[in-house]
Write an enzyme that holds these catalytic residues in place. Structure first.
Site, PDB file in Angstrom:
ATOM      1  N   CYS A 114      34.141  56.374  40.013  1.00  0.00           N
ATOM      2  CA  CYS A 114      34.178  55.466  38.857  1.00  0.00           C
ATOM      3  C   CYS A 114      33.283  55.930  37.711  1.00  0.00           C
ATOM      4  CB  CYS A 114      33.813  54.045  39.274  1.00  0.00           C
ATOM      5  SG  CYS A 114      34.972  53.348  40.459  1.00  0.00           S
ATOM      6  N   HIS A 252      32.172  50.521  32.431  1.00  0.00           N
ATOM      7  CA  HIS A 252      33.190  50.691  33.471  1.00  0.00           C
ATOM      8  C   HIS A 252      33.671  49.303  33.867  1.00  0.00           C
ATOM      9  CE1 HIS A 252      35.295  51.580  37.054  1.00  0.00           C
ATOM     10  NE2 HIS A 252      34.353  51.163  37.874  1.00  0.00           N
ATOM     11  N   ASN A 282      40.164  47.507  38.337  1.00  0.00           N
ATOM     12  CA  ASN A 282      39.274  48.679  38.331  1.00  0.00           C
ATOM     13  C   ASN A 282      40.135  49.938  38.461  1.00  0.00           C
ATOM     14  OD1 ASN A 282      37.463  50.708  38.865  1.00  0.00           O
ATOM     15  ND2 ASN A 282      36.286  49.567  40.384  1.00  0.00           N
TER      16      ASN A 282
HETATM   17  N1  ACO Z   1      40.341  36.990  49.001  1.00  0.00           N
HETATM   18  C1  ACO Z   1      39.754  35.941  49.630  1.00  0.00           C
HETATM   19  N2  ACO Z   1      38.624  36.062  50.335  1.00  0.00           N
HETATM   20  C2  ACO Z   1      38.061  37.269  50.407  1.00  0.00           C
HETATM   21  C3  ACO Z   1      38.622  38.401  49.782  1.00  0.00           C
HETATM   22  C4  ACO Z   1      39.816  38.221  49.061  1.00  0.00           C
HETATM   23  N3  ACO Z   1      40.426  39.228  48.400  1.00  0.00           N
HETATM   24  N4  ACO Z   1      37.836  39.471  50.027  1.00  0.00           N
HETATM   25  C5  ACO Z   1      36.814  39.037  50.779  1.00  0.00           C
HETATM   26  N5  ACO Z   1      36.952  37.726  51.015  1.00  0.00           N
HETATM   27  C6  ACO Z   1      36.064  36.847  51.763  1.00  0.00           C
HETATM   28  C7  ACO Z   1      35.183  37.605  52.735  1.00  0.00           C
HETATM   29  O1  ACO Z   1      35.869  37.860  53.952  1.00  0.00           O
HETATM   30  C8  ACO Z   1      34.032  36.631  52.928  1.00  0.00           C
HETATM   31  O2  ACO Z   1      34.442  35.636  53.818  1.00  0.00           O
HETATM   32  P1  ACO Z   1      33.393  35.018  54.896  1.00  0.00           P
HETATM   33  O3  ACO Z   1      32.312  34.388  54.062  1.00  0.00           O
HETATM   34  O4  ACO Z   1      34.220  34.050  55.645  1.00  0.00           O
HETATM   35  O5  ACO Z   1      32.887  36.185  55.686  1.00  0.00           O
HETATM   36  C9  ACO Z   1      33.909  35.979  51.547  1.00  0.00           C
HETATM   37  O6  ACO Z   1      35.149  36.229  50.864  1.00  0.00           O
HETATM   38  C10 ACO Z   1      32.769  36.544  50.723  1.00  0.00           C
HETATM   39  O7  ACO Z   1      32.843  37.974  50.781  1.00  0.00           O
HETATM   40  P2  ACO Z   1      31.802  38.910  50.035  1.00  0.00           P
HETATM   41  O8  ACO Z   1      32.214  40.318  50.234  1.00  0.00           O
HETATM   42  O9  ACO Z   1      30.427  38.512  50.417  1.00  0.00           O
HETATM   43  O10 ACO Z   1      32.087  38.449  48.529  1.00  0.00           O
HETATM   44  P3  ACO Z   1      31.345  38.836  47.222  1.00  0.00           P
HETATM   45  O11 ACO Z   1      30.892  37.629  46.519  1.00  0.00           O
HETATM   46  O12 ACO Z   1      30.313  39.917  47.435  1.00  0.00           O
HETATM   47  O13 ACO Z   1      32.517  39.457  46.332  1.00  0.00           O
HETATM   48  C11 ACO Z   1      33.358  41.618  45.709  1.00  0.00           C
HETATM   49  C12 ACO Z   1      33.207  40.580  46.811  1.00  0.00           C
HETATM   50  C13 ACO Z   1      34.223  41.026  44.616  1.00  0.00           C
HETATM   51  C14 ACO Z   1      34.028  42.844  46.292  1.00  0.00           C
HETATM   52  C15 ACO Z   1      31.974  41.963  45.123  1.00  0.00           C
HETATM   53  O14 ACO Z   1      31.059  42.223  46.169  1.00  0.00           O
HETATM   54  C16 ACO Z   1      32.047  43.128  44.221  1.00  0.00           C
HETATM   55  O15 ACO Z   1      32.624  43.092  43.156  1.00  0.00           O
HETATM   56  N6  ACO Z   1      31.394  44.236  44.570  1.00  0.00           N
HETATM   57  C17 ACO Z   1      31.429  45.421  43.755  1.00  0.00           C
HETATM   58  C18 ACO Z   1      32.495  46.272  44.297  1.00  0.00           C
HETATM   59  C19 ACO Z   1      33.152  47.146  43.288  1.00  0.00           C
HETATM   60  O16 ACO Z   1      33.285  46.808  42.139  1.00  0.00           O
HETATM   61  N7  ACO Z   1      33.602  48.289  43.756  1.00  0.00           N
HETATM   62  C20 ACO Z   1      34.362  49.173  42.965  1.00  0.00           C
HETATM   63  C21 ACO Z   1      33.879  50.561  42.982  1.00  0.00           C
HETATM   64  S1  ACO Z   1      32.242  50.708  42.464  1.00  0.00           S
HETATM   65  C22 ACO Z   1      32.296  50.178  40.975  1.00  0.00           C
HETATM   66  O17 ACO Z   1      33.267  50.370  40.324  1.00  0.00           O
HETATM   67  C23 ACO Z   1      31.114  49.445  40.451  1.00  0.00           C
END
Ligand code: ACO
Length: 325
Positions: A114, A252, A282
């Site tokens: 990214c 980004h 993304n």
């Molecule tokens: N739909 C519904 N529920 C979901 C989904 C989904 N698509 N995905 C995960 N969940 C659930 C999980 O299973 C979890 O359930 P649980 O509490 O019963 O265990 C709950 O939602 C919370 O999950 P978390 O992973 O803790 O959620 P979080 O608030 O951290 O959000 C996310 C997840 C959106 C991925 C966030 O962590 C994020 O944006 N991280 C950055 C990742 C990223 O952007 N990566 C791209 C590459 S790097 C970059 O570009 C910066």
């Protein structure tokens, strides 16, 4: 006189098919509400079989060349930032060079996931400033849909496909100050200790196949917020700039919450932040040139504006650049 690498035109390509969050509800256990609240993403473009990374790079490059009235024979370096090349080799850049009928010159792919476009911008700037090239075609192109596990709701809702391109021209008229047009500053980082929080579980030297994205989302989120806050502060301090000197933050496009947090730390209002994550998802290395193209073509970014560009990606890699457009 100072040589500067000036962005003189932009282009983009987005696949025809738009996949909404509601469409994804039919594939995995997710909801529009969850995706919008956690990420700000409402839809993404997903490439069809014919829309390969090289094809999308070609379309974006053509668009940029058309916008700038660029003759392919005047391009003397081709850089493609991608983690999803058509083939392990040859590079997308070499394929693109042939597709555009660009005469023999340097052409290579650069992989920083990214952060790819920020890395590419920095390399293109160095090539121009040290006299290796006068006109660089720099493309970010990704087909992340082909490396997603479409049964993993924690990753498949986040990404999209597309390509963005810029032409960078050597400008001999710089005065060596921040008033010059062009790339004014760049800073790149990587910390491989965090390689396991976001990776693809395959590759030519291990499984012999390309694998799928695996991510510890919460960990990546924490690093993204911290690293982006640090790098925007470092960029301002290194150049003795105030937040009011920045006309546009071009981040980004991974997650609106990361973008908002960086803007807040920087002290730039959201009205001066380019946001496309809602429409594109993304798109990894393509996200910044796609966002830039969107803001330039819609008349937001104008010649002379000061842009702060920043990204974080797998590796971890991260970086920022200051560009006077
Ligand atoms: N739909 C519904 N529920 C979901 C989904 C989904 N698509 N995905 C995960 N969940 C659930 C999980 O299973 C979890 O359930 P649980 O509490 O019963 O265990 C709950 O939602 C919370 O999950 P978390 O992973 O803790 O959620 P979080 O608030 O951290 O959000 C996310 C997840 C959106 C991925 C966030 O962590 C994020 O944006 N991280 C950055 C990742 C990223 O952007 N990566 C791209 C590459 S790097 C970059 O570009 C910066």
């Amino acid at each position: 006189m100072t040589v500067r690498a000036v962005i003189t035109s932009c282009g983009a390509y987005l696949p025809e098919e738009i996949v909404t969050n509601r469409d994804l509800e039919k594939r995995v256990d997710t909801s529009d509400e969850w995706i919008v609240q956690r990420t700000g993403i409402r839809q993404r473009h997903i490439a069809g079989a014919h829309e390969t990374t090289s094809f999308m790079a070609f379309k974006a490059a053509q668009d940029a060349m058309m916008a700038g009235g660029i003759d392919p024979h005047t391009i003397d370096a081709v850089l493609v930032c991608t983690s999803t090349p058509n083939h392990t080799f040859p590079s997308v850049a070499a394929e693109l060079q042939a597709m555009l009928d660009i005469p023999p010159c340097a052409a290579f792919d650069l992989q920083a996931v990214c952060s790819g476009f920020v890395y590419g911008l920095s390399v293109a700037d160095m090539m121009i400033r040290c006299g290796q090239a006068k006109r660089v075609l720099l493309v970010g192109a990704e087909k992340f849909s082909s490396i997603l596990n479409w049964e993993d709701r924690t990753t498949c809702v986040l990404f999209g496909d597309g390509a963005g391109a810029v032409i960078l021209d050597a400008d001999q008229g710089g005065r060596g100050t921040l008033e010059d047009r062009g790339v004014l500053f760049s800073r790149l980082y990587a910390d491989g200790r965090y390689k396991d929080i976001l990776y693809v579980d395959g590759g030519p030297a291990t499984t012999g196949s390309c694998g799928h994205v695996v991510m510890q989302g919460r960990e990546v989120f924490k690093h993204a917020v911290t690293c982006m806050a640090d790098i925007v502060s470092e960029t301002l301090a290194a150049n003795k700039l105030q937040p009011t000197d920045i006309d546009w933050l071009v981040p980004h496009q991974a997650n609106i919450r990361i973008i908002e947090s960086t803007a807040k730390k920087l002290g730039v209002p959201m009205a001066q932040v380019v946001v496309t994550v809602d429409r594109h998802g993304n798109t990894s290395a393509a996200s910044i040139p796609l966002a830039l193209n969107d803001a330039v073509k819609s008349g937001k970014i104008k010649q002379g504006d000061m842009l702060l560009i920043e990204a974080l990606g797998a590796g971890l890699t991260w970086g920022a650049a200051l560009v006077r457009f």
